[in-house]
Design a protein around this motif. Structure first.
Motif, mmCIF file in Angstrom:
data_model
loop_
_atom_site.group_PDB
_atom_site.id
_atom_site.type_symbol
_atom_site.label_atom_id
_atom_site.label_comp_id
_atom_site.label_asym_id
_atom_site.label_seq_id
_atom_site.Cartn_x
_atom_site.Cartn_y
_atom_site.Cartn_z
ATOM 1 N N ALA A 169 13.609 -10.767 13.675
ATOM 2 C CA ALA A 169 14.176 -11.171 12.386
ATOM 3 C C ALA A 169 13.782 -12.621 12.104
ATOM 4 C CB ALA A 169 15.696 -11.028 12.403
ATOM 5 N N SER A 170 12.568 -12.980 12.510
ATOM 6 C CA SER A 170 12.134 -14.375 12.426
ATOM 7 C C SER A 170 11.738 -14.804 11.027
ATOM 8 C CB SER A 170 10.962 -14.619 13.387
ATOM 9 O OG SER A 170 9.878 -13.761 13.105
ATOM 10 N N GLY A 171 11.607 -13.850 10.107
ATOM 11 C CA GLY A 171 11.291 -14.207 8.736
ATOM 12 C C GLY A 171 9.846 -14.638 8.544
ATOM 13 N N THR A 172 9.580 -15.216 7.370
ATOM 14 C CA THR A 172 8.225 -15.649 7.029
ATOM 15 C C THR A 172 8.198 -17.061 6.446
ATOM 16 O OG1 THR A 172 8.427 -14.669 4.804
ATOM 17 C CG2 THR A 172 7.496 -13.273 6.534
ATOM 18 N N TRP A 173 9.359 -17.704 6.352
ATOM 19 C CA TRP A 173 9.448 -18.982 5.651
ATOM 20 C C TRP A 173 8.537 -20.046 6.237
ATOM 21 C CZ3 TRP A 173 10.954 -20.395 1.075
ATOM 22 C CH2 TRP A 173 11.169 -21.742 0.793
ATOM 23 N N GLN A 174 8.340 -20.047 7.538
ATOM 24 C CA GLN A 174 7.563 -21.095 8.195
ATOM 25 C C GLN A 174 6.057 -20.868 8.132
ATOM 26 O OE1 GLN A 174 8.872 -23.895 9.251
ATOM 27 N NE2 GLN A 174 10.964 -23.216 8.799
ATOM 28 N N THR A 175 5.636 -19.769 7.513
ATOM 29 C CA THR A 175 4.200 -19.499 7.399
ATOM 30 C C THR A 175 3.862 -19.232 5.926
ATOM 31 O OG1 THR A 175 4.717 -17.229 8.093
ATOM 32 C CG2 THR A 175 3.751 -18.694 9.728
ATOM 33 N N THR A 181 10.943 -4.522 13.569
ATOM 34 C CA THR A 181 10.756 -5.627 12.628
ATOM 35 C C THR A 181 11.757 -5.453 11.494
ATOM 36 O OG1 THR A 181 8.385 -5.607 13.096
ATOM 37 C CG2 THR A 181 9.116 -6.873 11.193
ATOM 38 N N VAL A 182 12.592 -6.461 11.252
ATOM 39 C CA VAL A 182 13.645 -6.345 10.241
ATOM 40 C C VAL A 182 13.630 -7.573 9.335
ATOM 41 C CG1 VAL A 182 15.086 -4.974 11.798
ATOM 42 C CG2 VAL A 182 15.410 -7.452 11.683
ATOM 43 N N GLY A 183 14.458 -7.508 8.299
ATOM 44 C CA GLY A 183 14.580 -8.636 7.402
ATOM 45 C C GLY A 183 13.350 -8.797 6.528
#
Length: 479
Positions: A154-160, A367-369
């Motif tokens: 659930a690490s998201g994508t904001w940092q990439t 893979t979630v979120g």
């Protein structure tokens, strides 16, 4: 007892969906370990904490997390109020992370940089599912390897973030002038005010992040002389950012789209569409941006700063040693790809889905979120909460609950489709009727609504994939 059942379930990311996953698993008596790369839970949200979201509180809180909080005396904020991202963290995520049921399992400043299986790379097949996961974790104390029975990413994508370059690669000069480029939604009226006051800013993007940045720059211009903005989009179709107005079931989302449309129509912001950024150069201390249009090359500027509201992409390096099944162009989970593809529709609807769609050939990895959507921009927290409810039930072995997936999302009032499909009256926005539980979101498609069809990603995976390939006969047969 299942192999490795004494090990915790690893959750990568301490944002709303990651903590909801932890609450779901803890409520089922399963040990968890949450890894948050930032210094506090919800650190990605804090990057744009000044922004007020367009979903009210009642859509921002997971049901099991709420029950857990209320058992300790927490009170839900006004359900119909619209929180800022800072308020979501301060009034919801931070109290949740401090609960005795979760606090011992959450580690901040812990970045997972790789996931594999103990003693096995992605090539080895024999008894693969019996080997625990191995997580490579970077902390201030050094790098270590942790074990887990299952992994929820659930690490998201904001940092990439996506680059400015319209081809998906950095534009020429993008790295060189990176100190004058902000990715995402800078705090124009707050901590970053000094960077934009009295200056000209180029905003690149056609989504809600771009809309927020443009509206804040306009507000700044009302009090700071010399402040101006230039809005650039690669697309010539702005239906997604303009939104469904009064037809949007989330009024704040509809209002955001209407406000930015009126801003462009008023002339207070100059809008350039169909511009594919190629290069950034410096002339006399200011920036000029070069791009391609249907009429040839064009140069914009000079400007002082650039806001790249160009979306995000998942970090695929993290899972390189795992066997994943990803959509080939969105890079989210493959089963969702045809249902959320922005090439096909813009309404942001998606059918109910859970552990089966979010799993991979790698057993016990999910893979979630927002990361499950890959590069698609239409994710809502409600989707993530139902995802992790299903996944947690599956990990716990409660397959009846895991498969009982229900998801009803607020309509956007917007739906776009390729001309070849929109002219086929027997098909909804994406070629298939919606399940009965999902209302039609194509508010302007009278024929679709009259026949009980919605489209907008509401058909089956097989049907939508068939539409994507243009085979409408198969699409109909798959319903």
């Amino acid at each position: 007892m299942a192999p490795n059942s004494n090990l915790p379930v690893a959750i990568i990311g301490g944002g709303p969906v990651g903590l909801a996953a932890a609450a779901q698993l803890v409520s089922r008596g399963l040990p968890v370990r949450v890894y948050e790369a930032g210094s506090a839970v919800g650190s990605n949200l804090l990057d744009w904490g000044h922004v007020r979201v367009f979903t009210p509180w009642r859509y921002c809180v997971d049901a099991v997390a709420r029950k857990l909080l209320e058992s300790h005396g927490w009170q839900m904020p006004e359900p119909e109020a619209f929180p800022t991202a800072d308020e979501i963290v301060g009034q919801y995520l931070a109290p949740l992370a401090k609960l005795p049921e979760l606090a011992p399992s959450i580690e901040t400043n812990a970045r997972v940089v790789g996931i594999s299986r103990w003693g096995a790379d992605k090539v080895l097949s024999k008894a693969r599912e019996t080997r625990p996961f191995m997580l490579l974790v970077e902390t201030a104390q050094g790098t270590r390897r942790d074990s887990a029975r299952a992994v929820i990413d659930a690490s998201g994508t904001w940092q990439t973030p996506n680059p400015l370059g319209a081809g998906g690669l950095p534009a020429e000069g993008e790295r060189e002038f990176g100190d004058r480029i902000a990715y995402g939604i800078p705090d124009v009226l707050g901590r970053d005010r000094h960077l934009y006051a009295g200056r000209t800013t180029l905003v690149v993007g056609a989504g809600h992040s771009a809309a927020n940045a443009l509206l804040e720059l306009d507000r700044l211009a009302q009090t700071e002389p010399g402040t101006s903005a230039l809005w650039v989009t690669r697309s010539t179709d702005l239906v997604r950012i303009n939104g469904g107005g009064d037809a949007d079931a989330l009024p704040a989302r509809g209002e955001l789209g209407s406000d930015v449309r009126h801003l462009a129509e008023s002339g207070r912001v100059r809008l350039v569409t169909g511009f594919a950024t190629v290069a950034i150069r410096e002339i006399d201390g200011r920036l000029v941006v070069e791009g391609k249009t249907k009429d040839g090359s064009r140069t914009l500027g000079p400007v002082d700063r650039v806001i790249a509201a160009t979306g995000q992409r998942p970090d695929l390096a993290l899972t390189r040693e795992l066997r994943l099944d990803l959509d080939p162009w969105l890079e989210g989970v493959k089963a969702l790809g045809p249902l959320i593809d922005p090439n096909e529709h813009s309404c942001g609807d998606v059918p109910p889905h859970g552990h089966r769609e979010l799993s991979h050939p790698e057993p016990d990895f999910y893979t979630v979120g927002v990361k499950s959507y890959g590069r698609a921009p239409t994710f809502l927290l409600l989707t993530g909460y139902e995802q992790v409810r299903s996944v947690a039930a599956a990990i716990a072995g409660d397959m009846e609950a895991a498969d009982a997936v229900q998801l009803v999302l607020p309509e956007t009032g917007v739906c776009t489709v390729p001309v070849s499909l929109s002219s086929t009256s027997s098909h909804g926005c994406c070629g298939g009727p919606a399940p009965a539980a999902v209302d039609a979101c194509c508010v302007d498609d009278a024929k679709a609504k009259a026949s009980g069809k919605s489209g907008c990603g509401c058909g089956s995976t097989q049907a939508i994939a068939a539409v994507r390939s243009g085979d409408l006969e198969i699409a109909d047969a798959a319903q």
